[in-house]
Scaffold this motif. Sequence first.
Motif, PDB file in Angstrom:
ATOM      1  N   GLU A   1      18.176  21.694   0.972  1.00  0.00           N
ATOM      2  CA  GLU A   1      19.369  20.849   1.114  1.00  0.00           C
ATOM      3  C   GLU A   1      20.160  21.244   2.359  1.00  0.00           C
ATOM      4  O   GLU A   1      20.434  22.416   2.595  1.00  0.00           O
ATOM      5  CB  GLU A   1      20.251  20.981  -0.126  1.00  0.00           C
TER       6      GLU A   1
ATOM      7  N   ARG B   1      22.077  15.334   4.866  1.00  0.00           N
ATOM      8  CA  ARG B   1      22.601  14.424   3.837  1.00  0.00           C
ATOM      9  C   ARG B   1      23.538  13.401   4.458  1.00  0.00           C
ATOM     10  O   ARG B   1      23.498  12.216   4.104  1.00  0.00           O
ATOM     11  CB  ARG B   1      23.321  15.225   2.747  1.00  0.00           C
TER      12      ARG B   1
ATOM     13  N   ASP C   1      20.378   6.608   1.643  1.00  0.00           N
ATOM     14  CA  ASP C   1      19.478   7.527   0.953  1.00  0.00           C
ATOM     15  C   ASP C   1      20.244   8.755   0.464  1.00  0.00           C
ATOM     16  O   ASP C   1      20.797   9.509   1.256  1.00  0.00           O
ATOM     17  CB  ASP C   1      18.349   7.957   1.892  1.00  0.00           C
ATOM     18  N   ASP C   2      20.240   8.950  -0.849  1.00  0.00           N
ATOM     19  CA  ASP C   2      21.069   9.999  -1.454  1.00  0.00           C
ATOM     20  C   ASP C   2      20.313  11.326  -1.575  1.00  0.00           C
ATOM     21  O   ASP C   2      20.034  11.819  -2.660  1.00  0.00           O
ATOM     22  CB  ASP C   2      21.581   9.542  -2.827  1.00  0.00           C
ATOM     23  N   HIS C   3      19.969  11.913  -0.431  1.00  0.00           N
ATOM     24  CA  HIS C   3      19.374  13.252  -0.449  1.00  0.00           C
ATOM     25  C   HIS C   3      19.720  13.954   0.860  1.00  0.00           C
ATOM     26  O   HIS C   3      20.121  13.322   1.836  1.00  0.00           O
ATOM     27  CB  HIS C   3      17.847  13.173  -0.634  1.00  0.00           C
TER      28      HIS C   3
ATOM     29  N   ASP D   1      14.921  12.255  -8.875  1.00  0.00           N
ATOM     30  CA  ASP D   1      15.562  12.800  -7.682  1.00  0.00           C
ATOM     31  C   ASP D   1      14.932  12.159  -6.435  1.00  0.00           C
ATOM     32  O   ASP D   1      13.709  12.072  -6.322  1.00  0.00           O
ATOM     33  CB  ASP D   1      15.366  14.323  -7.659  1.00  0.00           C
ATOM     34  N   THR D   2      15.776  11.737  -5.494  1.00  0.00           N
ATOM     35  CA  THR D   2      15.262  11.012  -4.327  1.00  0.00           C
ATOM     36  C   THR D   2      14.337  11.867  -3.473  1.00  0.00           C
ATOM     37  O   THR D   2      13.247  11.425  -3.082  1.00  0.00           O
ATOM     38  CB  THR D   2      16.432  10.475  -3.480  1.00  0.00           C
ATOM     39  N   ALA D   3      14.725  13.098  -3.159  1.00  0.00           N
ATOM     40  CA  ALA D   3      13.856  13.965  -2.359  1.00  0.00           C
ATOM     41  C   ALA D   3      12.547  14.242  -3.085  1.00  0.00           C
ATOM     42  O   ALA D   3      11.470  14.268  -2.468  1.00  0.00           O
ATOM     43  CB  ALA D   3      14.572  15.270  -2.029  1.00  0.00           C
TER      44      ALA D   3
END
Length: 214
Positions: A8, A13, A21-23, A52-54
């Motif tokens: 992360e 982000r 894109d939520d990651h 989870d997007t990632a």
Amino acid sequence: MAELAGLEDSKAREVNERHGDDHGVNLGKLRALAKRLKTQHELARELWASGDTAARLLAILVCRPKAFGDDELDAMVRQARAPKVQDWLVNYVVKKSPHAEDLRLAWSADPDPVVASAGWALTSERVVKKPEGLDLAGLLDVIEAEMKGAPDRLQWAMNTCLAQIGIEHPGYRVRALDIGERLQVLRDYPTPPGCTSPFAPIWIGEMVRRKDAM
């Protein structure tokens, strides 16, 4: 999942969220992780199921595309709300599936505009690579009637199809250019220096020029 969490990055982000894109994982690092894992289809299913997007992006990179059934791919495209997840799912998985044509036909007419955009992305692929049997005039009719008022993602996919028809099929080029000029879709889209505008008349003109110069 712990390793993904460790990748992360707040700056990644911020950039990703600007595109919906939520990651916060750098895609280069995500690809490096996928290269290390290699193909692991059952792991891919588990990663996808996490929501989870990632993790879903990683799942796409380590899955075996032809191992998914049509019902499974249909469910996945309906779950893929993040733009990058949908884009990778269609381009890296569905296009390689034996079910691609059946899904293209079903999705293109789906009332969910996000699902319909996946169908139009598959149609653009056929316009370029396997146009035999496609009703190009009919596609232009639908684009002319519906693209202007379509939601963003569906509008983008229809516009891509319009441009590809104009680029790849000289007999329909004048009409494709005319539709683009009249509808003015993406006319003012911000385009970085050195990149081609997604506005169909500019896009078509530039790609045809490059083809002619080859």
